[in-house]
Write a protein that holds these residues in place. Structure first.
Motif, PDB file in Angstrom:
ATOM      1  N   ASP A  44      25.097  27.527 -76.162  1.00  0.00           N
ATOM      2  CA  ASP A  44      23.687  27.380 -75.838  1.00  0.00           C
ATOM      3  C   ASP A  44      23.218  28.667 -75.182  1.00  0.00           C
ATOM      4  O   ASP A  44      23.850  29.143 -74.241  1.00  0.00           O
ATOM      5  CB  ASP A  44      23.476  26.202 -74.868  1.00  0.00           C
ATOM      6  CG  ASP A  44      23.661  24.882 -75.586  1.00  0.00           C
ATOM      7  OD1 ASP A  44      23.016  24.704 -76.637  1.00  0.00           O
ATOM      8  OD2 ASP A  44      24.454  24.036 -75.101  1.00  0.00           O
ATOM      9  N   PRO A  45      22.096  29.216 -75.666  1.00  0.00           N
ATOM     10  CA  PRO A  45      21.637  30.479 -75.096  1.00  0.00           C
ATOM     11  C   PRO A  45      21.399  30.343 -73.594  1.00  0.00           C
ATOM     12  O   PRO A  45      20.924  29.313 -73.123  1.00  0.00           O
ATOM     13  CB  PRO A  45      20.319  30.744 -75.819  1.00  0.00           C
ATOM     14  CG  PRO A  45      20.257  29.807 -76.950  1.00  0.00           C
ATOM     15  CD  PRO A  45      21.205  28.700 -76.697  1.00  0.00           C
ATOM     16  N   VAL A  46      21.799  31.363 -72.861  1.00  0.00           N
ATOM     17  CA  VAL A  46      21.521  31.406 -71.433  1.00  0.00           C
ATOM     18  C   VAL A  46      20.177  32.113 -71.280  1.00  0.00           C
ATOM     19  O   VAL A  46      20.052  33.290 -71.619  1.00  0.00           O
ATOM     20  CB  VAL A  46      22.634  32.161 -70.688  1.00  0.00           C
ATOM     21  CG1 VAL A  46      22.318  32.281 -69.208  1.00  0.00           C
ATOM     22  CG2 VAL A  46      23.962  31.460 -70.896  1.00  0.00           C
ATOM     23  N   TRP A  47      19.183  31.367 -70.805  1.00  0.00           N
ATOM     24  CA  TRP A  47      17.814  31.901 -70.838  1.00  0.00           C
ATOM     25  C   TRP A  47      17.553  32.914 -69.739  1.00  0.00           C
ATOM     26  O   TRP A  47      16.652  33.706 -69.806  1.00  0.00           O
ATOM     27  CB  TRP A  47      16.789  30.777 -70.778  1.00  0.00           C
ATOM     28  CG  TRP A  47      16.902  29.870 -71.961  1.00  0.00           C
ATOM     29  CD1 TRP A  47      17.537  28.661 -72.001  1.00  0.00           C
ATOM     30  CD2 TRP A  47      16.420  30.102 -73.286  1.00  0.00           C
ATOM     31  NE1 TRP A  47      17.476  28.139 -73.270  1.00  0.00           N
ATOM     32  CE2 TRP A  47      16.791  28.998 -74.081  1.00  0.00           C
ATOM     33  CE3 TRP A  47      15.711  31.156 -73.898  1.00  0.00           C
ATOM     34  CZ2 TRP A  47      16.481  28.911 -75.431  1.00  0.00           C
ATOM     35  CZ3 TRP A  47      15.398  31.050 -75.240  1.00  0.00           C
ATOM     36  CH2 TRP A  47      15.788  29.942 -75.997  1.00  0.00           C
ATOM     37  N   PHE A  48      18.394  32.826 -68.692  1.00  0.00           N
ATOM     38  CA  PHE A  48      18.173  33.757 -67.585  1.00  0.00           C
ATOM     39  C   PHE A  48      19.522  34.173 -66.998  1.00  0.00           C
ATOM     40  O   PHE A  48      20.367  33.318 -66.735  1.00  0.00           O
ATOM     41  CB  PHE A  48      17.304  33.094 -66.504  1.00  0.00           C
ATOM     42  CG  PHE A  48      16.974  34.013 -65.376  1.00  0.00           C
ATOM     43  CD1 PHE A  48      15.967  34.961 -65.508  1.00  0.00           C
ATOM     44  CD2 PHE A  48      17.678  33.947 -64.170  1.00  0.00           C
ATOM     45  CE1 PHE A  48      15.668  35.831 -64.481  1.00  0.00           C
ATOM     46  CE2 PHE A  48      17.385  34.818 -63.137  1.00  0.00           C
ATOM     47  CZ  PHE A  48      16.374  35.759 -63.291  1.00  0.00           C
ATOM     48  N   PRO A  49      19.771  35.478 -66.818  1.00  0.00           N
ATOM     49  CA  PRO A  49      21.064  35.900 -66.259  1.00  0.00           C
ATOM     50  C   PRO A  49      21.127  35.611 -64.767  1.00  0.00           C
ATOM     51  O   PRO A  49      20.592  36.370 -63.952  1.00  0.00           O
ATOM     52  CB  PRO A  49      21.092  37.407 -66.527  1.00  0.00           C
ATOM     53  CG  PRO A  49      19.670  37.818 -66.683  1.00  0.00           C
ATOM     54  CD  PRO A  49      18.885  36.613 -67.087  1.00  0.00           C
ATOM     55  N   ALA A  50      21.792  34.502 -64.415  1.00  0.00           N
ATOM     56  CA  ALA A  50      21.805  34.080 -63.014  1.00  0.00           C
ATOM     57  C   ALA A  50      22.609  35.056 -62.146  1.00  0.00           C
ATOM     58  O   ALA A  50      22.235  35.355 -61.022  1.00  0.00           O
ATOM     59  CB  ALA A  50      22.376  32.677 -62.898  1.00  0.00           C
TER      60      ALA A  50
END
Lengths: 276, 325
Positions: A44-50
């Motif tokens: 699943d795409p990671v929408w924000f680089p935490a």
């Protein structure tokens, strides 16, 4: 009633959707560049680089020849844009302000030159530059780029010069200025937005140029960033993090310049474009 | 702007001594006559030298049999119109030409239609939303083509591309592992999306800027006459901005027709050379297959086709320049 409510809501909704559509690729480039590898290839795409990482930027910067290419790119861009601005300023002043035989032909030549399909003439350039024994040099590259952005610069600046009221110049001359003084003191400051707009577009054109350098400069020492960036993927396979970091590094100078100058660029370009 | 103008006009006046200009003499008149020529000389010279000479050279090469052997041994082998005969006689060339024209047409229609709609939308928005949308447009516009191309490759990546993931999530499961560059149509879809995405901002933002110059009274008069939005567009906006539409369409035709980097970097003309447009075809035939003379002939034909496509606009500009004189 319902219709008017809808009429008020849809432009806003469309604006938001369009904003996402236009900004998303840029957002995706930057965020991918900061993501850890396992996030880049996640199911699943990671929408924000935490937890952002600078690994990919290190890979890009440490890649062979990166700093040489940066230097080469800046050198050819600044030389070409600077030269074409000076040459175009002289010509656009003549075309916008003076009536002389051959004026129309000159404008026509510039319009034709603007259409010149540089990309398809690389063979002729290769032959000429080879016969001059100047392959793998930045000099012919800078010269070609100067002529590449010159027509656009002349035609656009001509619109800007024409937009400055003649009376300003005339009143300065009545007050004792020579024509040159009138130009330097009165017209030139008013042309600042035009100069910025045209140099911005020149900068983008040269910064991006790809086929010419690909053919003329096979030697690593004389290549520029676009070739490096397109070759980067071949070298690094599907290392998308590094590729996006490299793309970000390549895009950032333009993005910064553009966001600072865009208001001036936009208004001015229209006056240039509409005047033909 | 007007404040700026006044300042600039007022400032230099006091500094300059009065009565400095002597009466003109004949030699000065003659000198003055040569001024415009001196001013255009550098621009004309470098253009003739670097563009004109190259065009001539390109023309000469197109009449030569020039392959690696001749190139290395510096042999000039004239072969008349053979290159042209071969190019014009090949079905490939005509396929590529047709493809290029259709490709340009489709892109320009999309760019102009969507760009104008978004430009008109910008004019209708409130300040905040307008700034937001302008920001998005400016970001897309400012992306360097080469960087944008790598980003689109990443967006449309077969395994980890976000486009495939979203399509899959939306229920189109066949797209989960779709290879976009495996087919002609889907490769063109990616290239077109990229070009349209990057080109719309120029049209939209400039159209919006241009609409702000239309006098409001024209719209008031039109709405008094009972004109709806569409009628207002056709009777006020469009006629007023006609020069803008013409100039922009002309520029877009040139830009899209010449587009090389996007096509080449996305697919290198593949799969099976099915997405080669004329500039890419000239490049692959000329540089890739090292038929330099053939490549030169194709590039001359490309220029001729481009001139034909833009002849209408060029004639208009010529006439306009004549009227101005």
């Amino acid at each position: 009633m319902r219709r008017s409510l809808l009429g008020r809501v849809w432009p806003g909704a469309a604006a938001v959707v369009l904003f996402i559509g236009f900004a998303f690729p840029v957002y995706w480039m930057f965020t991918t560049a900061f993501k850890a590898n396992k996030d880049i290839v996640a199911d699943d795409p990671v929408w924000f680089p935490a937890s952002p990482t600078f690994e990919h930027f290190k890979t890009a910067v440490n890649a062979d020849g990166f700093w040489t290419f940066v230097g080469n790119s800046f050198a050819v861009t600044l030389i070409a844009v600077g030269l074409s601005l000076v040459i175009a300023l002289l010509a656009s002043f003549a075309v916008a302000r003076m009536r002389f035989k051959g004026r129309k032909s000159f404008i026509l030549v510039m319009m034709m030159a603007q259409m010149a399909p540089w990309e398809v003439m690389v063979i002729a350039y290769y032959m000429i530059v080879r016969d001059a024994e100047m392959l793998n040099s930045l000099v012919p590259l800078a010269a070609i780029y100067t002529v590449m952005v010159l027509p656009f610069t002349v035609l656009t600046l001509r619109g800007y010069v024409a937009a400055v009221p003649k009376e300003l110049e005339e009143s300065a001359m009545v007050d004792g200025c020579t024509r040159t003084q009138a130009f330097v003191r009165v017209i030139f400051p008013l042309l600042a937005p035009g100069l910025m707009a045209t140099s911005l577009f020149g900068f983008i054109t040269v910064w991006n140029e790809f086929p010419m350098v690909l053919i003329l400069n096979k030697d690593d020492a004389a290549q520029t960033l676009p070739v490096w960036l397109t070759g980067f993927r071949t070298t690094f396979g599907d290392d998308w993090g590094a590729t996006m970091a490299a793309s970000s590094l390549f895009a950032v100078p333009i993005l910064i310049l553009f966001v600072i100058l865009q208001r001036k660029a936009v208004g001015g370009l229209t006056s240039g474009a509409v005047k033909g | 702007m007007s404040a700026q103008l006044k300042e600039a006009a007022a400032e230099p006046a006091p500094r300059i001594s009065k009565g400095g200009a002597p009466p003109p003499r004949r030699s000065q008149e003659r000198a003055a006559k040569s001024v415009p020529y001196l001013l255009i000389l550098p621009a004309a010279a470098v253009t003739v030298l670097l563009l004109g000479w190259t065009l001539v050279k390109n023309g000469m090469l197109s009449f030569q049999n020039l392959n690696p052997r001749q190139l290395i041994q510096h042999i000039t082998e004239w072969n008349g119109v053979e290159n042209y005969q071969e190019v014009l006689g090949s079905a490939d060339f005509w396929r590529v030409t047709g493809r290029s024209v259709v490709f340009t047409g489709a892109n320009v229609v999309l760019i102009m239609t969507l760009g104008c709609l978004i430009g008109l939308l910008l004019a209708r928005l409130g300040t905040k939303l307008r700034v937001l949308l302008l920001l998005g447009l400016v970001l897309a516009w400012a992306m360097p083509v080469v960087a944008a191309t790598t980003v689109f490759q990443w967006l449309f990546d077969q395994r980890f591309g976000v486009v495939n993931h979203v399509l899959d999530a939306l229920g189109w499961h066949a797209m989960a592992d779709f290879n976009w560059t495996s087919g002609q149509f889907s490769t063109f879809f990616v290239i077109t999306t990229l070009i349209v995405w990057q080109s719309i901002p120029f049209v939209a933002i400039n159209l919006y800027a241009a609409t702000t110059t239309i006098p409001k009274e024209l719209y008031e008069a039109a709405s008094l006459d009972g004109a709806g939005p569409w009628k207002q567009f056709t009777s006020v906006t469009f006629p007023f901005l006609k020069p803008f539409f013409l100039a922009t369409t002309f520029l877009e035709v040139i830009w899209v027709f010449k587009a090389f980097t996007q096509v080449f970097a996305i697919s290198e003309g593949g799969p099976d050379r099915l997405t080669e447009t004329l500039p890419v075809y000239a490049f692959v035939e000329g540089m890739g297959n090292q038929h330099f003379g053939m490549g030169a002939a194709i590039s001359i034909l490309t220029i001729v086709i481009l001139l034909a496509l833009t002849a209408y606009y060029l004639r208009l500009v010529l006439k306009q320049e004549e009227d101005e004189l």
